[in-house]
Design a protein around this motif. Structure first.
Motif, PDB file in Angstrom:
ATOM      1  N   ALA A 203       0.830  -1.208   0.000  1.00  0.00           N
ATOM      2  CA  ALA A 203       0.000   0.000   0.000  1.00  0.00           C
ATOM      3  C   ALA A 203       0.865   1.259   0.000  1.00  0.00           C
ATOM      4  CB  ALA A 203      -0.924  -0.014   1.212  1.00  0.00           C
ATOM      5  N   ARG A 204       1.940   1.225   0.762  1.00  0.00           N
ATOM      6  CA  ARG A 204       2.855   2.376   0.791  1.00  0.00           C
ATOM      7  C   ARG A 204       3.507   2.589  -0.568  1.00  0.00           C
ATOM      8  NH1 ARG A 204       6.034   1.328   6.531  1.00  0.00           N
ATOM      9  NH2 ARG A 204       4.272   1.870   7.919  1.00  0.00           N
ATOM     10  N   THR A 205       3.919   1.506  -1.213  1.00  0.00           N
ATOM     11  CA  THR A 205       4.550   1.612  -2.534  1.00  0.00           C
ATOM     12  C   THR A 205       3.586   2.196  -3.554  1.00  0.00           C
ATOM     13  OG1 THR A 205       5.929  -0.316  -2.020  1.00  0.00           O
ATOM     14  CG2 THR A 205       5.724   0.313  -4.340  1.00  0.00           C
ATOM     15  N   ILE A 206       2.326   1.712  -3.548  1.00  0.00           N
ATOM     16  CA  ILE A 206       1.319   2.230  -4.471  1.00  0.00           C
ATOM     17  C   ILE A 206       1.073   3.714  -4.225  1.00  0.00           C
ATOM     18  CG2 ILE A 206      -1.124   2.083  -5.110  1.00  0.00           C
ATOM     19  CD1 ILE A 206      -0.940  -0.933  -4.548  1.00  0.00           C
ATOM     20  N   GLN A 207       1.040   4.100  -2.971  1.00  0.00           N
ATOM     21  CA  GLN A 207       0.824   5.505  -2.636  1.00  0.00           C
ATOM     22  C   GLN A 207       1.972   6.382  -3.138  1.00  0.00           C
ATOM     23  OE1 GLN A 207       0.283   6.224   1.517  1.00  0.00           O
ATOM     24  NE2 GLN A 207      -0.183   8.396   1.276  1.00  0.00           N
ATOM     25  N   LYS A 208       3.204   5.907  -2.982  1.00  0.00           N
ATOM     26  CA  LYS A 208       4.362   6.668  -3.456  1.00  0.00           C
ATOM     27  C   LYS A 208       4.342   6.818  -4.971  1.00  0.00           C
ATOM     28  CE  LYS A 208       7.469   5.496   0.361  1.00  0.00           C
ATOM     29  NZ  LYS A 208       8.729   4.806   0.750  1.00  0.00           N
ATOM     30  N   ILE A 209       3.959   5.745  -5.685  1.00  0.00           N
ATOM     31  CA  ILE A 209       3.881   5.805  -7.142  1.00  0.00           C
ATOM     32  C   ILE A 209       2.839   6.838  -7.573  1.00  0.00           C
ATOM     33  CG2 ILE A 209       3.223   4.514  -9.208  1.00  0.00           C
ATOM     34  CD1 ILE A 209       4.431   2.028  -7.889  1.00  0.00           C
ATOM     35  N   ALA A 210       1.694   6.814  -6.884  1.00  0.00           N
ATOM     36  CA  ALA A 210       0.638   7.775  -7.206  1.00  0.00           C
ATOM     37  C   ALA A 210       1.092   9.204  -6.951  1.00  0.00           C
ATOM     38  CB  ALA A 210      -0.610   7.451  -6.384  1.00  0.00           C
ATOM     39  N   GLU A 211       1.839   9.418  -5.885  1.00  0.00           N
ATOM     40  CA  GLU A 211       2.336  10.758  -5.568  1.00  0.00           C
ATOM     41  C   GLU A 211       3.333  11.227  -6.620  1.00  0.00           C
ATOM     42  OE1 GLU A 211       3.899  10.405  -1.657  1.00  0.00           O
ATOM     43  OE2 GLU A 211       1.927  10.477  -0.658  1.00  0.00           O
ATOM     44  N   ARG A 212       4.199  10.313  -7.089  1.00  0.00           N
ATOM     45  CA  ARG A 212       5.170  10.689  -8.136  1.00  0.00           C
ATOM     46  C   ARG A 212       4.461  11.030  -9.443  1.00  0.00           C
ATOM     47  NH1 ARG A 212       8.487   6.464  -5.877  1.00  0.00           N
ATOM     48  NH2 ARG A 212       7.742   5.022  -7.485  1.00  0.00           N
ATOM     49  N   ARG A 213       3.449  10.265  -9.795  1.00  0.00           N
ATOM     50  CA  ARG A 213       2.704  10.549 -11.018  1.00  0.00           C
ATOM     51  C   ARG A 213       1.992  11.888 -10.916  1.00  0.00           C
ATOM     52  NH1 ARG A 213      -0.169   4.719 -12.455  1.00  0.00           N
ATOM     53  NH2 ARG A 213       1.742   3.635 -13.105  1.00  0.00           N
ATOM     54  N   GLU A 214       1.445  12.183  -9.767  1.00  0.00           N
ATOM     55  CA  GLU A 214       0.762  13.458  -9.566  1.00  0.00           C
ATOM     56  C   GLU A 214       1.741  14.620  -9.655  1.00  0.00           C
ATOM     57  OE1 GLU A 214      -2.157  15.661  -6.294  1.00  0.00           O
ATOM     58  OE2 GLU A 214      -1.403  13.618  -5.953  1.00  0.00           O
ATOM     59  N   ALA A 215       2.949  14.402  -9.122  1.00  0.00           N
ATOM     60  CA  ALA A 215       3.964  15.453  -9.176  1.00  0.00           C
ATOM     61  C   ALA A 215       4.406  15.711 -10.619  1.00  0.00           C
ATOM     62  CB  ALA A 215       5.162  15.070  -8.316  1.00  0.00           C
ATOM     63  N   LYS A 216       4.502  14.681 -11.433  1.00  0.00           N
ATOM     64  CA  LYS A 216       4.885  14.851 -12.832  1.00  0.00           C
ATOM     65  C   LYS A 216       3.802  15.568 -13.623  1.00  0.00           C
ATOM     66  CE  LYS A 216       7.935  10.827 -13.133  1.00  0.00           C
ATOM     67  NZ  LYS A 216       8.144   9.507 -13.783  1.00  0.00           N
ATOM     68  N   GLY A 217       2.560  15.498 -13.196  1.00  0.00           N
ATOM     69  CA  GLY A 217       1.463  16.121 -13.917  1.00  0.00           C
ATOM     70  C   GLY A 217       1.322  17.602 -13.640  1.00  0.00           C
ATOM     71  N   LYS A 218       2.103  18.195 -12.754  1.00  0.00           N
ATOM     72  CA  LYS A 218       2.034  19.620 -12.447  1.00  0.00           C
ATOM     73  C   LYS A 218       2.576  20.443 -13.624  1.00  0.00           C
ATOM     74  CE  LYS A 218       2.248  19.284  -7.419  1.00  0.00           C
ATOM     75  NZ  LYS A 218       2.998  19.691  -6.208  1.00  0.00           N
ATOM     76  N   PRO A 219       2.019  21.693 -13.896  1.00  0.00           N
ATOM     77  CA  PRO A 219       2.463  22.505 -15.051  1.00  0.00           C
ATOM     78  C   PRO A 219       3.870  23.036 -14.878  1.00  0.00           C
ATOM     79  CG  PRO A 219       1.001  23.763 -13.634  1.00  0.00           C
ATOM     80  CD  PRO A 219       0.991  22.358 -13.115  1.00  0.00           C
ATOM     81  N   LYS A 220       4.586  23.096 -16.032  1.00  0.00           N
ATOM     82  CA  LYS A 220       5.924  23.682 -16.015  1.00  0.00           C
ATOM     83  C   LYS A 220       5.826  25.170 -16.348  1.00  0.00           C
ATOM     84  CE  LYS A 220       8.037  19.374 -17.581  1.00  0.00           C
ATOM     85  NZ  LYS A 220       8.883  18.753 -18.615  1.00  0.00           N
ATOM     86  N   LYS A 221       6.859  25.926 -16.083  1.00  0.00           N
ATOM     87  CA  LYS A 221       6.855  27.364 -16.370  1.00  0.00           C
ATOM     88  C   LYS A 221       6.767  27.580 -17.880  1.00  0.00           C
ATOM     89  CE  LYS A 221       9.484  28.777 -12.315  1.00  0.00           C
ATOM     90  NZ  LYS A 221      10.686  29.475 -11.818  1.00  0.00           N
ATOM     91  N   GLY A 222       5.797  28.464 -18.294  1.00  0.00           N
ATOM     92  CA  GLY A 222       5.632  28.764 -19.716  1.00  0.00           C
ATOM     93  C   GLY A 222       4.877  27.703 -20.458  1.00  0.00           C
ATOM     94  N   GLY A 223       4.375  26.709 -19.755  1.00  0.00           N
ATOM     95  CA  GLY A 223       3.659  25.634 -20.416  1.00  0.00           C
ATOM     96  C   GLY A 223       2.236  26.022 -20.708  1.00  0.00           C
TER      97      GLY A 223
END
Length: 201
Positions: A144-164
């Motif tokens: 469960a902890r591993t799945i949660q960490k994966i979900a958090e990393r995916r969510e972090a990658k989905g954040k907008p970049k500057k000028g995007g």
């Protein structure tokens, strides 16, 4: 040759010394073994307010002669213990005994050792089962902890970049024209279908 008598039940709180005293009047006795009450039953009895004294559930009596053992078992089985009430509180209890042909005392010892080994094996099995369940639980927690960490990393990658060109707040859905107009201060936009417009003409 010695003979053994088995007592399938014993009067409450009867001890080996008292049993010997009662049976010795019928003949010479060698050894006596009384099996104590099961620990689980003993605890439950004490919790329910019963006596805290040790209780024995069954017993074996070894007589010096086999014929004597057979005669005692056959004559006493199913009869009251008897005796003077003042000196024997067990006088109204009933004997429940039988002679064990071809039974030797060492066989009783072997049976006791066997029962001890069975209880030991059961205890080890219960401990092993509990350990497996605990290990399985810890593994599920780690998964469960591993799945949660994966979900958090995916969510972090989905954040907008500057000028995007991503919408504010990292939304994955494009904003509609109405929402764009509102954000530009153009006021609310109401969509009217062609059918409604034609009816007004």
């Amino acid at each position: 040759m010695k003979g053994v008598v088995h007592l399938a039940s014993l009067p409450l709180h009867m001890r080996a010394q008292k049993l010997r005293h009662i049976l010795e009047q019928f003949g010479e006795i060698e050894r006596i073994y009384l099996a104590p009450e099961d620990e689980f039953r003993s605890k439950n009895r004490k919790k329910s307010g019963g006596s805290k004294k040790i209780r024995f559930t069954e017993g074996w009596v070894e007589f010096a002669q086999r014929k004597l053992a057979r005669r005692v078992a056959e004559s006493l089985n199913g009869t009251p213990i008897g005796g003077k009430k003042r000196h024997n509180v067990f006088r109204d209890d009933i004997w429940n005994m039988r002679y064990l042909p071809k039974f030797k005392w060492f066989m009783l010892k072997e049976g006791t050792i066997y029962n001890q080994q069975v209880r030991k094996a059961r205890l080890q099995q219960m401990m092993s089962q509990a350990q497996r369940e605990n290990t399985f639980f810890l593994e599920r927690v780690e998964q469960a902890r591993t799945i949660q960490k994966i979900a958090e990393r995916r969510e972090a990658k989905g954040k907008p970049k500057k000028g995007g060109g991503s919408a504010p707040g990292g939304s994955r859905f494009p904003r509609t024209d109405a929402a764009t107009a509102r954000s530009a201060g153009a006021g609310p936009v109401v969509g009217i279908s062609d059918t409604v417009l034609n009816s007004l003409l």
